[in-house]
Design an enzyme around this catalytic site. Structure first.
Site, PDB file in Angstrom:
ATOM      1  N   ASP A 185       0.864  -1.178   0.000  1.00  0.00           N
ATOM      2  CA  ASP A 185       0.000   0.000   0.000  1.00  0.00           C
ATOM      3  C   ASP A 185       0.904   1.232   0.000  1.00  0.00           C
ATOM      4  O   ASP A 185       1.553   1.528   1.010  1.00  0.00           O
ATOM      5  CB  ASP A 185      -0.899   0.023   1.249  1.00  0.00           C
ATOM      6  CG  ASP A 185      -1.956  -1.082   1.227  1.00  0.00           C
ATOM      7  OD1 ASP A 185      -1.705  -2.150   0.610  1.00  0.00           O
ATOM      8  OD2 ASP A 185      -3.034  -0.882   1.817  1.00  0.00           O
ATOM      9  N   LYS A 200      -6.945   3.359  -3.610  1.00  0.00           N
ATOM     10  CA  LYS A 200      -7.371   3.354  -2.211  1.00  0.00           C
ATOM     11  C   LYS A 200      -7.574   4.783  -1.750  1.00  0.00           C
ATOM     12  O   LYS A 200      -6.782   5.663  -2.089  1.00  0.00           O
ATOM     13  CB  LYS A 200      -6.287   2.641  -1.393  1.00  0.00           C
ATOM     14  CG  LYS A 200      -6.490   2.620   0.102  1.00  0.00           C
ATOM     15  CD  LYS A 200      -5.410   1.742   0.771  1.00  0.00           C
ATOM     16  CE  LYS A 200      -5.391   1.944   2.276  1.00  0.00           C
ATOM     17  NZ  LYS A 200      -4.332   1.182   2.942  1.00  0.00           N
ATOM     18  N   LYS A 255     -10.285   0.262  -2.755  1.00  0.00           N
ATOM     19  CA  LYS A 255     -10.248   0.053  -1.308  1.00  0.00           C
ATOM     20  C   LYS A 255     -10.534   1.343  -0.557  1.00  0.00           C
ATOM     21  O   LYS A 255      -9.685   2.221  -0.497  1.00  0.00           O
ATOM     22  CB  LYS A 255      -8.868  -0.502  -0.900  1.00  0.00           C
ATOM     23  CG  LYS A 255      -8.730  -0.704   0.613  1.00  0.00           C
ATOM     24  CD  LYS A 255      -7.386  -1.293   0.987  1.00  0.00           C
ATOM     25  CE  LYS A 255      -7.201  -1.300   2.502  1.00  0.00           C
ATOM     26  NZ  LYS A 255      -5.871  -1.789   2.905  1.00  0.00           N
TER      27      LYS A 255
END
Lengths: 319, 478
Positions: free
Chosen positions: A155, A219, A255
């Protein structure tokens, strides 16, 4: 199933220079904030009951990236988290596992061992999370370190400073470099920190920028700022992945992270996925929840559906 | 785990509303049989189930009701505005308290989804009463001079598409300004007006101030023609509106008409596409398109036609049609067999004239009156589906190349009720809006209503304004 392989696609030439990239991103359709928020709110009124609710709760559990991102993290804490990811509800072994555990790079090896053999992935927030304010070499070293320790997913945070000052190609190049550092073994989630991007137009541009650069997931946020995932910004990102697949054939995951605490909220997000991007995204390969407190509420709701009664916080594990 | 997210049925309970087997007329504060004993049945459009039997008012009943309203007018108009306001506020609060019951009732009698009655109709109904309650003691400051006087007895005829909301649009300003009312609800949707009669009693409204006369067109005609009616207000079809205008011509009656429309929804190439798609859906599929200000003509800039149509078709595929009492239903039933026949005939004519017809895959229930959401592409100004008001879930898609062409096409209609403009460019919104001949122009949204905002049309869409400060004028002697 559509591929996420970073193949040369229809939009490859828009990244030829800073100006072509800017022209492309600023040529994307605008976002009307009032309309976007109204649509997100109206989807929030869908009434999800009985079998649909049971389905949605299990699906949401399977999409959770169970996360610990504290300065005080220890191997013990991470092992506990791993155990919970594998058996979220020790009283009911039919409970699905979570999608992943998400930890800092130095805890990847511990986490990997804790979930070994379960299918639960290990994600790591590399790239000088959460500020992202470090030299590219440092960020890449962070990523390589996590990948070498066995991380299945990275991430990364984008450089919001560069984005807000219009240096889109710099942001693009960084994502490309990080994607390369992920190699073939780790999927890359690109975090925009939507709360800092401030406008919906910026969120749409960032989404396309991330997808062009080879993100496997986009995300919303780190969970470390005031405004994190909201139904509206997630809806907008779902529109972006839907449109990107229509243009390129490449499917990208989404996400939302931070601030999703209740089953009711999680189900609203699943409705957004279902009615915006579509059923192809209703799977933990394509949609995740970045949330730590959400899981316990999902488990309590699941127990309620099974037994007809609410239990209480002592009937689910604390970590 | 199933691989599709199917929403289990989530029906709103019917038990919150108690529908009696029969209802009378509401005259002078009492429910009464029709003088000639006539009754008619009202059915639920989604199931064809008979809901109740309702007294049908004839000429003698109109006579009685107007007489009661005339008598009540003396006292009602003499009350201080602040006293009238108290009654209106009380009605507004009772509507809020009973909103769930009224929403279910309206859905049963009209066929529209509970989502709309619950989230749009009822909040607006209460808001209209609150809004005009606020004006009742401030009429001196409404811009019509000091101490403006009411007109007297208002004869009001309302349609079936928003039964309770149209009642609120008519009754709230009439009462606030000191008039008394005889109202005829539509023959297919009389129930919520009769429940409103009960609310008037609950609020202690003086007898005769509000009278409700269910019936067909002849009841309305008798009411409009009654010599002791001072003001006629009508919302409905243009054909009936013209007849009413002829009846009223040459009398001293004041008249407002809210009639048909063929609203243009103009999408420029720099529009926020995803929100425009939502606005198009709201514009034509809200209340199954049975809305006079529906955006039934989509004017798309040619350069984005294909892209927009793809998005629109994908979006229509997510609309959920079915049981209107299910909280997840987006598209309910068509109000009546007659209306369904009209929509069906016009859609067939569209096909026969060469427009391309498209509907999403969608199962229609076995009983009741249903029509799938429908798009017509390759439509030109010469097609019937671009000219006639269909009053159903049917969207005609036309294209334009320049802003001037968009304006010319949008204005090329016998109607002029509403229009929408979609663009990210503020200056274009103002430039185009100032050239459109329509009573309401929305930008980057559609079908938004608010009691503070006046509503009304140009050309064959009628005259006069309802809502806002402007809505007071129609009920004052100014």
């Amino acid at each position: 199933m559509p591929t996420t392989a970073p193949t040369a696609h229809a939009l490859a030439d828009v990244t030829a220079s800073d100006s072509t990239l800017r022209r492309f991103l600023h040529g994307l359709p605008g976002v009307d904030a009032v309309g976007l928020e109204a649509r997100a709110a109206s989807l929030g009124t869908r009434s999800i009951k009985t079998t649909a609710k049971a389905y949605a709760i299990d699906l949401a559990i399977s999409m959770v990236d169970l996360t610990t991102l504290e300065g005080a993290d220890t191997p013990g804490k991470v092992r506990a988290l791993g155990a919970k990811a594998v058996h979220p509800d020790p009283t009911d072994r039919t409970t699905p596992t979570t999608a992943a555990v998400c930890v800092y790079p130095d805890m990847v090896a511990v986490a990997k061992e804790a979930v070994a053999g379960s299918g639960v992935k290990v994600a790591s927030v590399a790239t000088a999370f959460p500020a992202g304010r470090a030299a590219l070499d440092v960020k890449l070293a962070d990523v390589r370190d996590a990948v070498a320790a066995g991380a299945d997913e990275i991430d990364m945070v984008i450089d919001r400073g560069a984005f807000l000052s219009g240096k889109y190609l710099k942001v693009y190049d960084e994502i490309v470099a990080v994607k390369e550092a992920c190699g073939t073994s780790a999927r890359l989630k690109v975090i925009f920190e939507t709360g800092e991007l401030s406008t919906y137009d910026n969120i749409r541009r960032a989404s396309w920028l991330g997808m062009l650069a080879g993100a496997d997931f986009i995300k919303t946020s780190t969970g470390k700022v005031a405004v994190n995932a909201t139904p509206a910004n997630t809806l907008l990102m779902l529109e972006a992945v839907r449109d990107f697949r229509a243009q390129t054939g490449v499917q990208i995951g989404v996400k939302p992270a931070g601030g999703i605490r209740t089953s009711k909220d999680a189900i609203k997000f699943l409705v957004l996925v279902n009615e915006t991007a579509g059923a192809d995204w209703l799977d933990n390969h394509w949609f995740r929840f970045g949330a730590s407190s959400l899981l316990n509420d999902l488990l309590m709701q699941r127990q309620k559906l099974a037994t007809g009664r609410y239990s209480g916080p002592d009937y689910v594990t604390v970590d | 785990m199933a691989s599709v997210f199917e929403y289990a049925p989530a029906p709103e309970s019917r038990s919150v509303v108690d529908i009696a087997p029969s209802y009378g007329l509401f005259i002078d504060g009492e429910f009464a049989e029709a003088a000639d004993g006539k009754v008619f049945k009202t059915v639920s459009p989604s199931t064809e189930e008979v809901l109740s039997e309702v007294a049908q008012a004839g000429e003698a009943d109109v006579e009685r009701a107007v007489k009661a309203a005339r008598k009540a007018f003396e006292k009602w108009s003499a009350l201080p505005g602040s006293e009238r306001a108290k009654y209106l506020f009380r009605i507004a609060r009772i509507i809020q308290e009973r909103s769930r019951e009224l929403a279910v009732l309206e859905t049963l009698d009209n066929g529209k989804p509970i989502k709309e009655t619950r989230d749009a109709d009822l909040p607006l109904v209460a808001a209209h009463f609150f809004y005009y309650a606020g004006w009742a003691d401030k009429l001196d400051h409404a811009g019509y001079g000091a101490n403006p006087r009411p007109l007297g007895v208002a004869g009001q005829v309302i349609p079936w598409n928003f039964p309770l909301l149209m009642l609120a649009w008519k009754i709230a300003p009439a009462l606030a300004t000191g008039n008394t009312v005889v109202l005829k609800p539509a023959e297919t949707t009389p129930l919520s007006a009769l429940f409103f009669a009960d609310i008037c009693r609950q609020a202690g409204l003086p007898k005769g101030v509000v009278n409700i006369l269910p019936g067909y067109g002849d009841t309305g005609a008798a009411l409009v023609a009654h010599p002791d009616v001072n003001k006629v207000a009508f919302t409905g079809s243009t054909a009936v509106g013209k007849e009413i205008a002829r009846t009223v011509a040459g009398t001293r009656k004041k008249l407002t008409l809210e009639l048909g429309g063929k609203g243009a929804n103009i999408v420029f190439d720099d529009a926020p596409i995803d929100q425009a798609v939502e606005g198009i859906v709201t514009g034509i599929f809200f209340n199954q398109g049975q809305v006079c200000c529906a955006g039934s003509r989509l004017l798309v800039q040619e350069s984005i036609h294909d892209e927009l149509l793809d998005s629109l078709k994908r979006r229509l595929s997510t609309l959920r049609l079915g049981d209107p009492l299910d909280k997840n239903t987006d598209i309910g039933a068509i109000n009546s067999a007659e209306q369904l026949a009209r929509i069906t005939a016009l859609a067939e004519q569209g096909e026969a004239e060469g427009a391309e017809r498209w509907s999403p895959a969608c199962d229609l229930p076995g009983s009741g009156y249903w029509f799938a959401p429908t798009l017509f592409t390759n439509v030109t100004q010469a097609h019937t589906v671009a000219r006639d008001e269909i009053f159903g879930p049917v969207l005609s898609v036309l294209t334009f190349r320049t802003p001037d062409e968009a304006v010319a096409k949008a204005n090329n209609t016998q109607y002029g009720l509403s229009a929408g403009i979609w663009t990210e460019k503020g200056s274009r919104i103002l430039a185009v809006a100032s050239k459109l001949r329509a009573g309401v122009i929305w930008s980057n949204t559609f079908n938004k209503f608010d009691p503070t905002s006046p509503f009304g049309g140009y050309k064959e869409s009628g005259f006069g304004r309802e809502g806002g400060r402007h809505g007071l004028e129609a009920y004052l002697d100014v």
